[in-house]
Scaffold this active site. Structure first.
Site, PDB file in Angstrom:
ATOM      1  N   ARG A  16      24.857  19.944  70.502  1.00 22.95           N
ATOM      2  CA  ARG A  16      26.101  20.684  70.650  1.00 22.95           C
ATOM      3  C   ARG A  16      27.290  19.792  70.341  1.00 22.95           C
ATOM      4  NH1 ARG A  16      27.127  23.753  76.240  1.00 22.95           N
ATOM      5  NH2 ARG A  16      24.881  24.027  75.946  1.00 22.95           N
ATOM      6  N   SER A 104      27.324  28.342  73.751  1.00 23.52           N
ATOM      7  CA  SER A 104      27.201  28.660  75.174  1.00 23.52           C
ATOM      8  C   SER A 104      28.563  28.990  75.787  1.00 23.52           C
ATOM      9  CB  SER A 104      26.498  27.510  75.903  1.00 23.52           C
ATOM     10  OG  SER A 104      26.179  27.854  77.217  1.00 23.52           O
ATOM     11  N   HIS A 105      28.957  28.255  76.832  1.00 17.26           N
ATOM     12  CA  HIS A 105      30.216  28.513  77.527  1.00 17.26           C
ATOM     13  C   HIS A 105      31.327  27.574  77.071  1.00 17.26           C
ATOM     14  CE1 HIS A 105      28.111  25.301  79.620  1.00 17.26           C
ATOM     15  NE2 HIS A 105      29.286  24.869  80.024  1.00 17.26           N
ATOM     16  N   LYS A 114      20.096  25.664  70.752  1.00 19.33           N
ATOM     17  CA  LYS A 114      19.125  25.593  71.843  1.00 19.33           C
ATOM     18  C   LYS A 114      17.752  25.866  71.232  1.00 19.33           C
ATOM     19  CE  LYS A 114      22.291  27.024  75.542  1.00 19.33           C
ATOM     20  NZ  LYS A 114      22.600  28.034  76.592  1.00 19.33           N
ATOM     21  N   ASP A 237      28.706  34.481  80.449  1.00 19.12           N
ATOM     22  CA  ASP A 237      29.279  33.447  79.587  1.00 19.12           C
ATOM     23  C   ASP A 237      29.071  33.836  78.121  1.00 19.12           C
ATOM     24  OD1 ASP A 237      26.549  32.932  79.311  1.00 19.12           O
ATOM     25  OD2 ASP A 237      26.781  30.758  79.359  1.00 19.12           O
ATOM     26  N   ASP A 239      27.015  33.134  75.776  1.00 14.02           N
ATOM     27  CA  ASP A 239      25.701  33.485  75.221  1.00 14.02           C
ATOM     28  C   ASP A 239      24.811  34.218  76.224  1.00 14.02           C
ATOM     29  OD1 ASP A 239      25.229  31.169  76.763  1.00 14.02           O
ATOM     30  OD2 ASP A 239      23.551  30.555  75.508  1.00 14.02           O
ATOM     31  N   ASP A 241      23.595  33.728  79.300  1.00 11.25           N
ATOM     32  CA  ASP A 241      22.573  33.195  80.213  1.00 11.25           C
ATOM     33  C   ASP A 241      23.151  32.765  81.559  1.00 11.25           C
ATOM     34  OD1 ASP A 241      23.820  30.846  79.406  1.00 11.25           O
ATOM     35  OD2 ASP A 241      22.052  30.004  78.404  1.00 11.25           O
ATOM     36  N   ARG A 242      24.475  32.879  81.751  1.00 16.58           N
ATOM     37  CA  ARG A 242      25.104  32.608  83.049  1.00 16.58           C
ATOM     38  C   ARG A 242      25.727  33.896  83.577  1.00 16.58           C
ATOM     39  NH1 ARG A 242      28.597  27.063  83.422  1.00 16.58           N
ATOM     40  NH2 ARG A 242      27.097  25.619  82.509  1.00 16.58           N
ATOM     41  N   HIS A 324      22.973  30.241  86.244  1.00 20.93           N
ATOM     42  CA  HIS A 324      21.686  30.370  85.550  1.00 20.93           C
ATOM     43  C   HIS A 324      20.636  30.785  86.594  1.00 20.93           C
ATOM     44  CE1 HIS A 324      22.596  28.525  81.601  1.00 20.93           C
ATOM     45  NE2 HIS A 324      23.456  27.785  82.282  1.00 20.93           N
TER      46      HIS A 324
END
Length: 455
Positions: A16, A104-105, A114, A237, A239, A241-242, A324
């Site tokens: 990232r 992601s966030h 990922k 978030d 993507d 996943d949160r 998560h």
């Protein structure tokens, strides 16, 4: 042909960086070539690839796919969607691994990858190995094919499977992230009344930053819940996943508090099972696991080590303060914020109380949010090690699973090095305000002795 990555983009759990500064399409191609080499050396041949809605994701995804196919791997593209949809595809399409192009966030200019291989996280030494392969030009060559699959309907149907809870009035803030289209499709089949915010995917994130762990980013959701008198609200978030959540009064329910609710039906179905909570989680989580007859396991923060801890302890559920939540019971072992909402509805319904009442029933402990302390990247591990040495010399009660978690009569505090940012992260929890203040003075004294002054 060789390639050299900027070491700063080789993170513990993923690759990232900031596009145009230390991440570009040449890096994406090299990730594809290196990952294809690892896949083929593991006797695999087929990979699924997805991407989030960031403006840089199409170009990075195209370069990644070029690298994968040049390495002799066949690619199945699933297009734009949340990272959990990529995980679902990797678990169900009969492939050998998967890659999600996502920041992601992180801020809009960031992006990354990922990766999963053989249904396990590709992280730590695996990520460093991509750099070794690239620097040596140690890449397998081939001529892979490219196909496409539409998995959204199957994913939404699987999210919905078994959901029998009653009707609730819920606000959903997708933050213009990749979860938006899935959520819009899902709520068409859910009972109740659903009010949606920002479901259109827009990589500029025009309304607010998509990170529900920052309370300021929940302002629109809180306003919606209060204005409409909703039962509760949820947020995601970038993507998906949160999870973030607020109760009917607009008060935030953090990830560890959500885990306390979500694990109750799981432990009813899996008596005596382990539950993994990360080192940032409240003491109440571990106490509650014991009350419900489970086995508490404290795990290192991060989606990859949490998944590995679940496997090692045969845990049906796990969760982090960051939102998560990981499910193995009647699921595939990955973190999925959209599934977490579906199961949260079920858990609230099963309790016979509202989310607001469940929040009020929790112990009145006082804690900080996840406090971030900027430090140079080269210093963060050294500082944590120095604090650990000071604590050992003082004979403190310390858990060193991930950074240092120190227990005192006042409560506990945690200091760790972030694996995704050039930060130290701090969290403390005390029995009351005075106890929390004493804990923070203690950690500040240790930081000051290492040359760090917290704002």
């Amino acid at each position: 042909m060789t390639h050299h990555f900027d070491p700063a983009i080789l993170r513990e759990y993923d690759v990232r960086g900031t596009v145009g500064r230390n991440l570009d399409t040449a890096d994406a191609y090299a990730v594809g070539r290196g990952f294809a080499t690892r896949v083929r050396r593991a006797r695999g041949a087929r990979i699924v690839v997805g991407r989030d809605g960031r403006l840089s994701s199409p170009d990075l995804e195209a370069a990644l796919v070029d690298g994968l196919t040049a390495g002799g791997v066949d690619v199945v593209r699933i297009g734009v969607g949340p990272t959990p949809m990529l995980y679902f595809a990797e678990a169900t399409l009969g492939v050998d691994g998967g890659v999600q192009v996502t920041g992601s966030h992180n801020p809009p200019g960031d992006n990354g990858f990922k990766l999963m291989l053989r249904h396990r996280s590709f992280w730590g030494d695996d990520v460093t190995d991509l750099a070794r392969l690239a620097a040596a030009g140690d890449w397998i060559t081939g001529n892979g094919t490219v196909g496409e699959a539409d998995v959204m309907d199957a994913y939404v149907a699987r999210l919905r499977a078994g959901h029998t809870a009653g009707a609730y009035r819920i606000g959903w803030d997708c933050g213009n992230g990749a979860a938006g289209p899935v959520v819009a499709r899902l709520v068409r089949d859910l009972p109740g009344e659903h009010h949606l915010l920002y479901t259109e995917v827009d990589g500029r994130f025009p309304h607010h930053h998509p990170d529900p762990t920052e309370e300021a980013n929940l302002a629109d959701l809180k306003a919606l819940v209060r204005a409409r008198g909703l039962d509760f609200g949820v947020a995601f978030d970038g993507d998906g996943d949160r999870i973030g959540a607020v109760d009917g009064e607009g008060r935030v329910r953090w990830g560890d508090q959500l885990l306390c609710l979500l694990m109750e039906p799981v432990l009813a179905a899996c008596p005596g099972a382990a539950v993994v909570a990360d080192v940032k989680s409240s003491r109440h989580v571990f106490d509650r696991i014991v009350e419900l007859g489970g086995r508490p396991v404290m795990g290192a923060t991060g989606h990859s080590p949490m998944k590995e801890a679940m496997i090692a302890h045969d845990a049906p559920i796990a969760g982090e303060l960051s939102g998560h939540i990981f499910f193995r019971h009647d699921w595939y072992g990955f973190d999925d914020a959209i599934l977490a909402v579906v199961r949260l509805i079920d858990a609230v319904d099963r309790s016979g109380r509202s989310l607001t009442q469940l929040r009020d029933a929790m112990p009145a402990l006082v804690n900080t949010p996840d406090v971030r302390v900027p430090v140079p990247a080269a210093d963060k591990w050294r500082i944590v090690a120095a604090v650990r040495d000071r604590l050992a010399a003082a004979g403190a009660d310390v858990s060193a699973i991930d950074g240092v978690r120190v227990t005192t009569p006042d409560g506990w505090w945690l200091l760790r090095a972030s694996n995704t940012q050039d930060m130290l992260t701090l969290r403390a929890e005390g029995s009351d305000d005075a106890a929390l203040a004493r804990l923070l003075r203690e950690v500040d004294a240790h930081l000051a002795a290492c040359g760090v002054v917290r704002d």
